[in-house]
Write an enzyme that holds these catalytic residues in place. Structure first.
Site, PDB file in Angstrom:
ATOM      1  N   GLN A 521      58.881  51.871  16.941  1.00  0.00           N
ATOM      2  CA  GLN A 521      58.620  53.178  17.547  1.00  0.00           C
ATOM      3  C   GLN A 521      58.383  52.973  19.043  1.00  0.00           C
ATOM      4  OE1 GLN A 521      54.764  55.378  17.324  1.00  0.00           O
ATOM      5  NE2 GLN A 521      55.910  56.789  16.003  1.00  0.00           N
ATOM      6  N   TYR A 602      51.608  62.177  23.884  1.00  0.00           N
ATOM      7  CA  TYR A 602      52.065  61.133  24.793  1.00  0.00           C
ATOM      8  C   TYR A 602      53.149  61.705  25.707  1.00  0.00           C
ATOM      9  CZ  TYR A 602      49.252  58.277  21.691  1.00  0.00           C
ATOM     10  OH  TYR A 602      48.196  57.779  20.968  1.00  0.00           O
ATOM     11  N   ARG A 650      59.844  61.271  16.247  1.00  0.00           N
ATOM     12  CA  ARG A 650      58.578  61.836  15.764  1.00  0.00           C
ATOM     13  C   ARG A 650      58.149  62.957  16.696  1.00  0.00           C
ATOM     14  NH1 ARG A 650      52.991  59.303  13.358  1.00  0.00           N
ATOM     15  NH2 ARG A 650      54.404  59.076  11.606  1.00  0.00           N
ATOM     16  N   ARG A 744      46.901  55.190   6.164  1.00  0.00           N
ATOM     17  CA  ARG A 744      45.648  54.643   5.635  1.00  0.00           C
ATOM     18  C   ARG A 744      45.796  54.015   4.251  1.00  0.00           C
ATOM     19  NH1 ARG A 744      44.231  58.847   8.893  1.00  0.00           N
ATOM     20  NH2 ARG A 744      42.569  58.466  10.416  1.00  0.00           N
TER      21      ARG A 744
END
Length: 801
Positions: A521, A602, A650, A744
């Site tokens: 990524q 970002y 994404r 997670r």
């Protein structure tokens, strides 16, 4: 109306009910009158004579017979909207333990059935094993009226309740069970702080004088748009029929100009096949729009909200009466347990709020599914039926298999699952890459690199997860420049040394976990850079050694954050070339897939969101302009990325903040990237602005992936609190996503995918154990389970045999 949701109450619905109320009536208390600080109030006024109010009255009177309980109901005893009520096994269990008399009376009038019929495009699919119990709403009210009268409750029909402030002065407890339009709630709006959310469909409650033999969903595709029927029996000779459609369809069909009789006749005409040509009847029926009610507080002094006054959940999961009855059980139990009224009311709210919130999340998913029903009309017939049944996420693939294995098998066959293969272990192709299953290890920032170079930690971290069975393992966000790092510990691909270090990791994955793909990524931190490591203070600026930040606009991420410089045109070119160079290094490093990070606030995400892009040049303003630079970067990367290897993007499909990216924006953004050659969209949400208010919950981001997949026709990766293999099977089989990315769960268990296969009894090409690990492909024994069972019980003297 319960629809297909089955027994949905969690432990909070009965946990503080069954064991407290099954004790039966208590002897009369000796508290002074009125009990100033004690609980067990002796004088209670209940505003509203619906099921919730009546059942509360019966419980309070039964527990303390000396109580004076008055129920005010402005309507007649048999006034009611709707026709039938469906109750779950959980709710009935609570009623049985709290008041067997009421339970037995209800039981005598229940109509029970197991099947759900879904009729779409002249095809009917039936799923069984769902266990419904229903009765007429009027009969329910009669039973509760009789019980209240038998116990000595003062019922006052056709009587407007005195103002709540007056009741509060003359009674120990005031229960506001006065419905969705609660006057009590409005009188104390500044205290309860209600939030009422209207929705996009119109619906009307009607009835038919025959009993459906199943819970029936029927879809009608008319010249005006899609309409749906929800029907279920509530008596041997009667059924509830709810007709629902989007507001614009309702208007286009002319229902806004029809009176009650005309609307009833028109609905019977539209759904003549479902009704067998029989008429419908109404009962003061009117078209309405559902409103979700949420209150920040449920009590004020000695006034407490209950049922629809406190909360509502859409009728498609049938929780209105259910929640009100469970509220009554919990309130009565908490009043018995707690030594002071305020403590009891706080305990009641604390117990019920999480249960209600969970139900409301499920109801929201269900109502939105029906609002957007036309999105799914083109699905294969059995997948459409499965999608409808699992729409709220409370009924899952595994749960449905337990109810009706034959139906679930037929859906899997239509989907293309090989025999004995769960949906999550079917392969999926992206360009020249075939993924052996639908599980992705989601990108997770590790903040453990030195000078951007991934080391032994990354080798072990990513290598362990590659050995764990997922089809695709993603790196963390790998930064395209030193200035584009989030923290000093972020990994990069802006030097040859970094590229060589990544090659070591990809070689390990390809050599030691054959069949597993590894993706990189690429991203740039933008205004969220130059911060501490996550565990030292997430998003907090470095105390020293900061580097300058750049962004679309000079807006800090949060107060106290560094103010970034607005990128000039020349700097945009530099950043674009940094992405291009990093992509070339990623290709040489041997990555199988590249993902462009345009999410989470970002740099590239900062261009997409109107909250972070305030530019007035060609890169700001309209969505088309805000997309311009991210698409330029994508094109530059795609030019140097090998043609046979896929690229994904994404995005944050919502900012969870007013004025931010909308769901419509997200669909158009996905379309734009797909048109430029993106092979899939990785659909995340939020983290764009510090003041976001996300709606957390299980699979909470999946609806955004669902919408993009089924509206834009683009393959998607769903992320966000997908924690079980049952969720993955359900989402993939329903056609809501193509791949599921889990973070997670893979931190908790690097072998999550292989263990999911073992738990489902699957041993096939979609989940291959590495040769050295095969001995661990079955769960280890945990202790002796074959001890001999007792064969004889000896009784001592005086004991009955």
């Amino acid at each position: 109306m319960l629809s297909s949701q089955g027994s949905t109450a969690g432990p909070g619905a009965r946990g503080c009910v069954d064991q407290r109320l099954r004790r039966g009536a208590r002897p009369a208390t000796t508290y002074p009158h009125p009990p100033a600080a004690k609980t067990h109030p002796l004088r209670a006024a209940i505003i509203g004579g619906g099921p919730g109010g009546l059942y509360t009255a019966a419980l309070l009177k039964r527990l303390v017979p000396t109580r004076e309980i008055t129920v005010y109901e402005r309507g007649a005893p048999d006034d009611t909207f709707g026709f039938g009520v469906v109750l779950s096994d959980e709710t009935l269990g609570g009623i049985e333990h709290a008041d067997p008399t009421v339970y037995e009376a209800l039981k005598a009038h229940f109509v029970r059935w197991d099947d759900i019929d879904i009729v779409h495009r002249n095809t009917r699919h039936t799923s069984g094993g769902h266990r419904f119990a229903a009765l007429g709403r009027r009969r329910l009210l009669e039973i509760l009226h009789d019980r209240c009268r038998d116990l000595g409750v003062d019922l006052r029909p056709r009587t407007e309740a005195p103002p709540p402030d007056r009741l509060a002065r003359t009674h120990d407890l005031v229960v506001a069970a006065d419905g969705v339009h609660s006057a009590t709630r409005e009188a104390y709006r500044d205290v309860f702080r209600p939030h009422l959310t209207p929705h996009r469909c119109r619906y009307i409650w009607l009835a038919a004088d025959f009993a459906f033999d199943a819970f029936r969903f029927e879809i009608a595709e008319t010249e005006h748009g899609v309409m749906q029927l929800h029907g279920y029996p509530y008596a041997p000779d009667a059924s509830t029929v709810i007709v629902e459609m989007r507001e614009e369809v309702w208007r286009a069909a002319g229902f806004d100009e029809l009176d009650e009789a005309e609307s009833t006749a028109r609905c019977a005409e539209v759904f003549a096949d479902a009704l067998g040509g029989r008429p419908l009847r109404s009962n003061k029926s009117a078209w309405t729009t559902f409103r979700t009610v949420v209150n920040e507080r449920w009590s004020h002094g000695n006034i407490v909200l209950l049922g629809d006054a406190a909360h509502t959940a859409h009728f498609s999961i049938g929780s209105g009466t259910k929640l009100a009855v469970e509220d009554a059980l919990a309130l009565a139990a908490c009043l018995e347990e707690r030594p002071a009224l305020q403590e009891a009311l706080s305990a009641y709210e604390a117990e019920r709020r999480p249960v209600v919130a969970s139900t409301q999340r499920a109801a929201k998913a269900s109502l939105e599914w029906f609002e957007d029903l036309d999105r799914y009309l083109g699905q294969p017939p059995r997948q459409f039926a499965f999608n409808l049944l699992t729409r709220s996420r409370r009924v899952t693939h595994e749960n449905l298999r337990l109810r009706d294995a034959g139906f679930t098998d037929s859906v899997e066959r239509e989907f293309g699952c090989p025999p004995g293969t769960p949906p999550m272990f079917t392969p999926f192709r992206l360009r020249g890459l075939t993924l052996r299953n639908r599980v992705v290890v989601s990108p997770m920032d590790m903040y453990s690199a030195t000078d951007g170079v991934p080391g032994d930690f990354h080798l072990v971290h990513l290598g362990a997860r590659a050995l764990g069975g997922a089809a695709l393992v993603m790196t963390e966000m790998v930064c395209v420049s030193a200035e584009g790092r989030i923290t000093p510990g972020c990994a990069g691909l802006y030097t040859g040394r970094q590229g060589e270090a990544w090659r070591r990791i990809t070689d390990f994955v390809h050599d030691s976990a054959p069949g597993t793909a590894i993706g990189v990524q690429l991203g740039h931190s933008g205004r969220k850079g130059s911060t501490k490591l996550m565990w030292e203070g997430m998003d907090e600026p470095l105390p020293e050694g900061n580097w300058p930040l750049v962004a679309p606009s000079p807006l800090p991420y949060r107060p106290g954050s560094q103010i970034p410089r607005e990128l000039s045109r020349a700097q945009l070119t530099d950043v674009r070339e940094q992405f291009r160079s990093a992509a070339e290094r990623a290709a040489h490093a041997g990555f199988d897939l590249l993902e462009l990070h345009c999410a989470h606030g970002y740099l590239l995400s900062g261009f997409l969101s109107p909250l972070t892009n305030r530019r007035t040049d060609a890169y700001g303003g309209s969505l088309e302009n805000r997309l311009r630079f991210p698409l330029e970067v994508f094109d530059a990367v795609r030019e140097v990325w090998p043609a046979e290897r896929p690229m994904t993007v994404r995005i944050s499909a919502t900012d969870w903040a007013e004025g931010g990216t909308s769901a419509e924006d997200a669909v158009e953004t996905a379309r734009a990237f797909a048109a430029h050659g993106a092979d899939a969209i990785d659909v995340s949400t939020g983290q764009v602005v510090a003041g976001e208010r996300p709606e957390f919950g299980r699979s909470y981001q999946t609806p955004y992936a669902d919408r993009i997949r089924n509206e834009a026709g683009v393959p998607v990766i769903a992320v966000g609190a997908i924690s079980s293999w049952d969720d993955v099977n359900s989402l993939v089989l329903a056609g809501r996503t193509d791949l599921c990315a889990l973070a997670r769960p893979h931190l908790y268990d690097p072998h999550w995918t292989l263990h999911a296969a073992a738990e489902q009894g699957y041993d096939g090409p979609g989940a291959v154990w590495p040769a050295p690990y095969r001995a661990g492909s079955r769960p280890p024994r945990t202790g002796r389970t074959d001890a001999p069972k007792p064969r004889l019980t000896l009784h001592g003297p005086g004991q009955d045999v």
